[in-house]
Scaffold this active site. Structure first.
Site, mmCIF file in Angstrom:
data_model
loop_
_atom_site.group_PDB
_atom_site.id
_atom_site.type_symbol
_atom_site.label_atom_id
_atom_site.label_comp_id
_atom_site.label_asym_id
_atom_site.label_seq_id
_atom_site.Cartn_x
_atom_site.Cartn_y
_atom_site.Cartn_z
ATOM 1 N N LYS A 25 -17.710 1.598 -24.415
ATOM 2 C CA LYS A 25 -17.482 0.591 -25.464
ATOM 3 C C LYS A 25 -17.174 -0.759 -24.839
ATOM 4 C CE LYS A 25 -12.710 0.079 -25.343
ATOM 5 N NZ LYS A 25 -12.039 -1.075 -24.834
ATOM 6 N N ASP B 183 -8.396 4.911 -28.650
ATOM 7 C CA ASP B 183 -9.791 4.533 -28.898
ATOM 8 C C ASP B 183 -10.761 5.709 -28.897
ATOM 9 O OD1 ASP B 183 -9.541 4.793 -26.204
ATOM 10 O OD2 ASP B 183 -9.940 2.693 -25.720
HETATM 11 O O1 C5P Z 1 -3.556 5.558 -26.792
HETATM 12 P P1 C5P Z 1 -3.752 5.484 -25.310
HETATM 13 O O2 C5P Z 1 -3.095 6.621 -24.598
HETATM 14 O O3 C5P Z 1 -5.175 5.321 -24.924
HETATM 15 O O4 C5P Z 1 -3.009 4.151 -24.833
HETATM 16 C C1 C5P Z 1 -2.723 3.888 -23.482
HETATM 17 C C2 C5P Z 1 -1.616 2.863 -23.387
HETATM 18 O O5 C5P Z 1 -2.086 1.613 -23.913
HETATM 19 C C3 C5P Z 1 -0.397 3.182 -24.212
HETATM 20 O O6 C5P Z 1 0.519 3.925 -23.471
HETATM 21 C C4 C5P Z 1 0.158 1.806 -24.543
HETATM 22 O O7 C5P Z 1 0.890 1.301 -23.444
HETATM 23 C C5 C5P Z 1 -1.070 0.954 -24.643
HETATM 24 N N1 C5P Z 1 -1.545 0.731 -26.037
HETATM 25 C C6 C5P Z 1 -0.802 -0.056 -26.913
HETATM 26 N N2 C5P Z 1 -1.273 -0.273 -28.186
HETATM 27 C C7 C5P Z 1 -2.461 0.245 -28.567
HETATM 28 C C8 C5P Z 1 -3.232 1.035 -27.690
HETATM 29 C C9 C5P Z 1 -2.749 1.260 -26.424
HETATM 30 O O8 C5P Z 1 0.276 -0.547 -26.572
HETATM 31 N N3 C5P Z 1 -2.903 -0.018 -29.805
#
Ligand code: C5P
Length: 289
Positions: free
Chosen positions: A10, A137
């Site tokens: 993406k 995502d």
């Molecule tokens: O959801 P995911 O594990 O992919 O996110 C990785 C990191 O990115 C999270 O631990 C957070 O620090 C940050 N994040 C965030 N807000 C989001 C998506 C991700 O703060 N909407």
């Protein structure tokens, strides 16, 4: 049983961070676009209870630390189908830790493949709910196409598919940690924000030039100085004929958009002489689940 599925990368055409939430995540407003650069996933399910991953990059985890393995386990747990053990082979073409959802898209591909193979009858929203448990995502990666995403990324509104256009993508020779960049950003102090309304309107009009002029990512403003190569690559892409260029996600990959494949090809050739990790991709449309 052998299942094959492509896992598309993406790009964030526009990325705004609206506020930090109580749960530590951030409220996002972003247009995500899937592109043809993809990992190739093969699930070989032969029985037993254990699932492992094997990738052409030897440092990728083989067990539950690999999000593709977690996706398979979550699928069996949620559907109640007895675990069909085996191996998930991942041919990694998408750069790792690069802002292109490389891990998330592998997980999404595993969910799509298993859902189809086991005829669960689960609809898109059931699968997206499962995907969200794996990462912010993953729901977008399950869907693909051109999508306006809010919340952590999981509240999705389809936008009309844009006319096919070319992206030259370049990852500078360093990685940026997603959580590090989210920790640095102060939503009250963001000086420049993407023109999301203008971007959405340009997408609705199918006007690639206007879309490209509006690509912008708020994280570019807070990049620590050691990552200045991001700006250098952006400038080069524009110099080589890109209609617009931006960092994707929390970087460090940068993409430039092109309407004309020949110009894109020439820009790719020029950048490839300077950076090892360069890719030429086209935009792709929404996927079936
Ligand atoms: O959801 P995911 O594990 O992919 O996110 C990785 C990191 O990115 C999270 O631990 C957070 O620090 C940050 N994040 C965030 N807000 C989001 C998506 C991700 O703060 N909407």
């Amino acid at each position: 049983m052998e299942l094959r599925e492509k896992a598309y990368a993406k790009l964030n055409f526009g990325l705004d961070v609206l506020r930090r939430r109580e749960d530590g995540y951030h409220e996002l407003l972003t247009v995500m676009q899937s592109v043809s650069l993809c990992d190739e996933i093969t699930l070989r399910l032969s029985g037993g209870e254990s699932i492992s991953a094997d990738a052409n990059l030897k440092y990728l985890p083989k067990g539950e630390k690999n999000i593709a393995v977690r996706a398979a386990l979550l699928f069996f747990e949620t559907t109640g189908i007895p675990i069909q053990g085996g191996e998930i082979e991942i041919i990694k073409n998408i750069p790792v830790c690069a802002g292109m959802a490389g891990g998330s898209t592998d997980a999404a591909a595993v969910l799509r493949a298993l859902n189809r193979a086991f005829s669960t009858g689960l609809g898109r929203s059931d699968l997206e709910e499962m995907a969200y448990k794996l990462g912010s995502d993953v729901p977008f990666c399950l869907r693909g196409g051109t999508v306006l995403c809010r919340g952590r990324g999981e509240i999705m509104t389809d936008l009309p598919p844009i006319p096919k256009c070319w992206a030259v993508i370049c990852k500078p020779p360093f990685s940026i940690s997603t959580s590090e960049l989210f920790a640095i950003i102060d939503c009250g102090k963001i000086r420049n924000r993407p023109d999301m309304d203008g971007l959405i309107k340009a997408i609705e009009q199918g006007d690639v030039e206007r879309i490209a002029r509006r690509v912008y990512n708020v994280f570019e403003d807070v990049l620590p100085p050691q990552y200045s190569e991001v700006g250098v690559i952006k400038a080069k892409l524009i110099d080589y004929g890109a209609l617009g260029a931006s960092m994707t996600g929390t970087g460090p990959s940068v993409f430039g958009l092109f309407k004309d494949p020949d110009t894109a090809g020439r820009a790719y050739d020029l950048l490839k002489k300077q950076y090892r990790e360069c890719y030429l991709a086209v935009t792709t449309e929404k996927l079936d689940v």
